[in-house]
Design a protein around this motif. Structure first.
Motif, PDB file in Angstrom:
ATOM      1  N   ASN A  99       0.927  -1.300  -0.110  1.00 53.03           N
ATOM      2  CA  ASN A  99      -0.134  -0.131  -0.023  1.00 53.03           C
ATOM      3  C   ASN A  99       0.798   1.076  -0.142  1.00 53.03           C
ATOM      4  O   ASN A  99       1.978   1.361   0.581  1.00 53.03           O
ATOM      5  CB  ASN A  99      -1.031   0.033   1.150  1.00 53.03           C
ATOM      6  CG  ASN A  99      -1.971  -1.111   1.220  1.00 53.03           C
ATOM      7  OD1 ASN A  99      -2.300  -1.647   0.070  1.00 53.03           O
ATOM      8  ND2 ASN A  99      -2.597  -1.648   2.204  1.00 53.03           N
TER       9      ASN A  99
ATOM     10  N   LYS B 175      -3.080  -0.551  -2.811  1.00 53.34           N
ATOM     11  CA  LYS B 175      -3.995   0.451  -2.612  1.00 53.34           C
ATOM     12  C   LYS B 175      -3.183   1.707  -2.671  1.00 53.34           C
ATOM     13  O   LYS B 175      -2.175   2.024  -2.109  1.00 53.34           O
ATOM     14  CB  LYS B 175      -4.754   0.330  -1.256  1.00 53.34           C
ATOM     15  CG  LYS B 175      -5.507   1.566  -1.114  1.00 53.34           C
ATOM     16  CD  LYS B 175      -6.188   1.784   0.080  1.00 53.34           C
ATOM     17  CE  LYS B 175      -7.102   2.978   0.584  1.00 53.34           C
ATOM     18  NZ  LYS B 175      -6.553   4.142   0.057  1.00 53.34           N
TER      19      LYS B 175
ATOM     20  N   ASP C 279      -3.507   8.289  -0.357  1.00 54.61           N
ATOM     21  CA  ASP C 279      -4.190   9.458  -0.686  1.00 54.61           C
ATOM     22  C   ASP C 279      -3.222  10.568  -1.081  1.00 54.61           C
ATOM     23  O   ASP C 279      -2.150  10.709  -0.767  1.00 54.61           O
ATOM     24  CB  ASP C 279      -4.943   9.701   0.547  1.00 54.61           C
ATOM     25  CG  ASP C 279      -6.215   8.780   0.840  1.00 54.61           C
ATOM     26  OD1 ASP C 279      -6.634   8.339   0.178  1.00 54.61           O
ATOM     27  OD2 ASP C 279      -6.568   8.984   2.022  1.00 54.61           O
TER      28      ASP C 279
ATOM     29  N   ASN D 243      -7.573  -5.851  -8.560  1.00 49.49           N
ATOM     30  CA  ASN D 243      -7.369  -5.777  -6.957  1.00 49.49           C
ATOM     31  C   ASN D 243      -6.790  -4.544  -6.641  1.00 49.49           C
ATOM     32  O   ASN D 243      -6.407  -4.113  -5.180  1.00 49.49           O
ATOM     33  CB  ASN D 243      -6.670  -6.978  -6.364  1.00 49.49           C
ATOM     34  CG  ASN D 243      -7.647  -8.213  -6.592  1.00 49.49           C
ATOM     35  OD1 ASN D 243      -8.788  -8.307  -6.618  1.00 49.49           O
ATOM     36  ND2 ASN D 243      -6.793  -9.051  -6.712  1.00 49.49           N
TER      37      ASN D 243
ATOM     38  N   ILE E 100      -6.647  -0.360  -5.907  1.00 52.22           N
ATOM     39  CA  ILE E 100      -7.539   0.403  -5.230  1.00 52.22           C
ATOM     40  C   ILE E 100      -6.850   1.925  -5.436  1.00 52.22           C
ATOM     41  O   ILE E 100      -5.833   2.177  -4.954  1.00 52.22           O
ATOM     42  CB  ILE E 100      -8.082   0.193  -3.914  1.00 52.22           C
ATOM     43  CG1 ILE E 100      -8.515  -1.315  -3.723  1.00 52.22           C
ATOM     44  CG2 ILE E 100      -8.936   1.272  -3.226  1.00 52.22           C
ATOM     45  CD1 ILE E 100      -8.683  -1.553  -2.277  1.00 52.22           C
TER      46      ILE E 100
ATOM     47  N   ASN F  43      -7.723   8.543  -2.400  1.00 51.56           N
ATOM     48  CA  ASN F  43      -8.588   9.712  -2.583  1.00 51.56           C
ATOM     49  C   ASN F  43      -7.708  11.087  -2.676  1.00 51.56           C
ATOM     50  O   ASN F  43      -6.620  11.054  -2.115  1.00 51.56           O
ATOM     51  CB  ASN F  43      -9.752   9.565  -1.460  1.00 51.56           C
ATOM     52  CG  ASN F  43     -10.336   8.469  -1.343  1.00 51.56           C
ATOM     53  OD1 ASN F  43     -10.748   8.141  -2.433  1.00 51.56           O
ATOM     54  ND2 ASN F  43     -10.309   7.923  -0.189  1.00 51.56           N
TER      55      ASN F  43
ATOM     56  N   THR G 253     -10.340   4.452 -11.248  1.00 54.13           N
ATOM     57  CA  THR G 253     -10.087   3.317 -10.573  1.00 54.13           C
ATOM     58  C   THR G 253     -10.759   2.162 -11.106  1.00 54.13           C
ATOM     59  O   THR G 253     -11.641   2.490 -11.670  1.00 54.13           O
ATOM     60  CB  THR G 253     -10.495   3.482  -8.933  1.00 54.13           C
ATOM     61  OG1 THR G 253     -10.313   2.221  -8.152  1.00 54.13           O
ATOM     62  CG2 THR G 253     -11.999   3.755  -9.160  1.00 54.13           C
TER      63      THR G 253
ATOM     64  N   SER H 276     -11.444  -0.515  -9.394  1.00 56.19           N
ATOM     65  CA  SER H 276     -12.247  -1.214  -8.394  1.00 56.19           C
ATOM     66  C   SER H 276     -13.620  -0.452  -8.208  1.00 56.19           C
ATOM     67  O   SER H 276     -13.737   0.540  -8.813  1.00 56.19           O
ATOM     68  CB  SER H 276     -11.400  -1.681  -7.392  1.00 56.19           C
ATOM     69  OG  SER H 276     -11.185  -0.251  -6.746  1.00 56.19           O
ATOM     70  N   THR H 277     -14.247  -0.915  -7.171  1.00 63.06           N
ATOM     71  CA  THR H 277     -15.365  -0.267  -6.896  1.00 63.06           C
ATOM     72  C   THR H 277     -14.883   0.698  -5.484  1.00 63.06           C
ATOM     73  O   THR H 277     -16.005   1.216  -4.887  1.00 63.06           O
ATOM     74  CB  THR H 277     -16.438  -0.826  -6.407  1.00 63.06           C
ATOM     75  OG1 THR H 277     -15.951  -2.059  -5.345  1.00 63.06           O
ATOM     76  CG2 THR H 277     -17.167  -1.742  -7.642  1.00 63.06           C
ATOM     77  N   GLU H 278     -13.831   0.982  -5.274  1.00 58.03           N
ATOM     78  CA  GLU H 278     -13.352   1.574  -4.058  1.00 58.03           C
ATOM     79  C   GLU H 278     -12.278   2.784  -4.447  1.00 58.03           C
ATOM     80  O   GLU H 278     -11.822   2.594  -5.552  1.00 58.03           O
ATOM     81  CB  GLU H 278     -12.576   0.716  -3.083  1.00 58.03           C
ATOM     82  CG  GLU H 278     -13.311  -0.524  -2.633  1.00 58.03           C
ATOM     83  CD  GLU H 278     -12.619  -1.425  -1.395  1.00 58.03           C
ATOM     84  OE1 GLU H 278     -12.058  -0.678  -0.435  1.00 58.03           O
ATOM     85  OE2 GLU H 278     -12.641  -2.472  -1.854  1.00 58.03           O
ATOM     86  N   GLY H 279     -12.512   3.733  -3.727  1.00 56.54           N
ATOM     87  CA  GLY H 279     -11.457   4.816  -3.694  1.00 56.54           C
ATOM     88  C   GLY H 279     -11.656   5.694  -5.035  1.00 56.54           C
ATOM     89  O   GLY H 279     -12.681   5.673  -5.584  1.00 56.54           O
TER      90      GLY H 279
END
Length: 133
Positions: free
Chosen positions: A26, A63, A66, A90, A92, A95, A115, A117-120
């Motif tokens: 990360n 990931k 930010d 996978n 992410i 933000n 992105t 993915s569905t996050e971030g």
């Protein structure tokens, strides 16, 4: 990434300030603070494609950290960009938080989040005075 602090910061002619991660690790939060002004301007004079940028990204499962930017005046000009992104399975996106008094975007400049993915990938703008496009 350690915090980057200055009175003024210019990222020009295809230069990059980036916090990137690759693999399953990360990224950390990139914090950029200029008490007066940040300018992100132009593309590389060598290939006219590489954009001046301030970014945080991840590839291949990590990931992204930010990206937090704080200044009185933020100018993104002539193809310059601010971005958070992720690529690959996978991964992410981080933000983005922009805290400014004044924001100027001009001549193909961009602020974006991408992105897979569905996050971030959230962009939070806190502008005290004006946004000019």
């Amino acid at each position: 990434m350690s915090p980057l602090e200055s009175a003024n910061l210019s990222i020009i002619n295809g230069s990059r300030v980036a916090a990137d991660t690759s693999g399953t690790g990360n990224g950390g939060t990139a914090k950029v603070t200029a008490s007066e002004k940040i300018i992100i301007d132009g593309k590389s004079s060598t290939d006219n494609k590489t954009r001046s940028s301030l970014s945080a990204s991840s590839e291949q499962g990590g990931k992204a950290g930010d990206l937090n930017i704080s200044t009185r005046v933020l100018e993104v000009l002539n193809g310059g960009q601010i971005a958070v992104s992720s690529k690959g399975e996978n991964s992410i996106s981080g933000n983005m938080l922009l805290t400014v008094d004044s924001l100027l975007l001009k001549n193909q400049a961009s602020i974006n989040a991408l992105t897979e993915s569905t996050e971030g990938g959230f962009i939070n703008l806190k502008v005290a005075n004006e946004i000019v496009f």
